[in-house]
Design an enzyme around this catalytic site. Sequence first.
Site, PDB file in Angstrom:
ATOM      1  CE  LYS A 185      13.314 -44.964  15.845  1.00 37.03           C
ATOM      2  NZ  LYS A 185      12.494 -44.451  14.758  1.00 37.03           N
ATOM      3  CE  LYS A 280      17.713 -42.098   7.989  1.00 34.57           C
ATOM      4  NZ  LYS A 280      18.161 -43.224   8.849  1.00 34.57           N
ATOM      5  CE  LYS A 283      11.571 -49.011   4.897  1.00 29.42           C
ATOM      6  NZ  LYS A 283      11.537 -50.377   5.478  1.00 29.42           N
TER       7      LYS A 283
END
Length: 416
Positions: A185, A280, A283
């Site tokens: 990230k 996957k 969101k």
Amino acid sequence: MGRALLSHFLVASNSSPRLASSLSAAGLPSKYWKRPGLVRQNTALVGHNGCGFRCHCSVSLSQPAAPETSSSSVKKRIVSGVQPTGSIHLGNYLGAIKNWIALQNTYDTFFFIVDLHAITLPYDAQQLSKATRNTAAIYLACGVDTSKASVFVQSHVRAHVELMWLLSSATPIGWLNRMIQFKEKSRKAGDENVGVALLTYPVLMASDILLYQSDFVPVGEDQKQHLELTRELAERVNYLYGGRKWKKLGGRGGAIFKVPEPLIPPAGARVMSLTDGLSKMSKSAPSDQSRINLLDPKDVIANKIKRCKTDSFSGMEFDNPERPECNNLLSVYQLVSGKTKEEVAKECQDMNWGTFKSILTDALIDHLHPIQVRYEEIISDAAYLDRVLEEGATKAADIADATVNNVYQAMGFLRR
């Protein structure tokens, strides 16, 4: 507790040599940096509708053996949660929330909205409160029963942050630097856009779990490393401050924290993207086409399934590595239809994509419609939702405060 909790929560992977050496260097005997044990799930508990947590669910496999439920026995405890960021989607539901419905019947369960985790990356402050309420309403609409489970907001129990700070003092920075999610990230966001919270949120996650003396934590594939850190941190604090050292300070002695066991999701638990069967469902994916949101209207669901990625093979089949999208969509159909894998394989083996997409769309709409109706009822009754969250936070705080007070005592603080 994606980080969709912690639903977004967290089977621990083998401890790395570096982690072991860090523990050894800190003066902990080898028995305090052993590899975590694994708890396999039992199909009898959830059956073909089983799901593993935070996030990730399955069609056939396993759940920890159900504890005895005689009147004299104490139920084992499970904690889990989902971040109130973005829209709750099919992956969150099938991989986490749906599983909670079975778990709440057998375990002492605490399901919370992990709003403190939602601020580790840039977020919309104007929407956080609303998203938190919406997530709580979805929990209830999906079947979480407040007579069996405690539902609350993470930030409403102050002990989460207090314990995080105390645990931070015992957490080697090297452990956090090796967290894979932080590396990924931070690389995407860039150093100037990454706050310290992104590095330290695994300590908050450990606090979330250890506060409640949890026996089991449902874990997703992307959270294995964080539960490993939680277990190692619990053992480290128990060694540094527990036992006779704590007793000399007036405490009860023994272990300060219960070391939680991972609740391993059944195979096939991860719901994948509609646009890429190898990624996957998330969101954070830029395209809304990649996911089915739990509150998507019928026409939107139909359009997303109509446009989802397929392949050029004939027929439908599970477990062909060359057909990830086919396997994913068949698994979704199995979960929402309530059929077994064998029944789905037989039903769909000779279908073309057009026919299969039609029955999948109908099954999704039929399954999600009652949830959507119930959600609208709950979100429109603000007093009821507030009462549920207040009662859940009160129960959670009773347990959390007792734990954090023990930690203050064991670490030598002046009693309040």
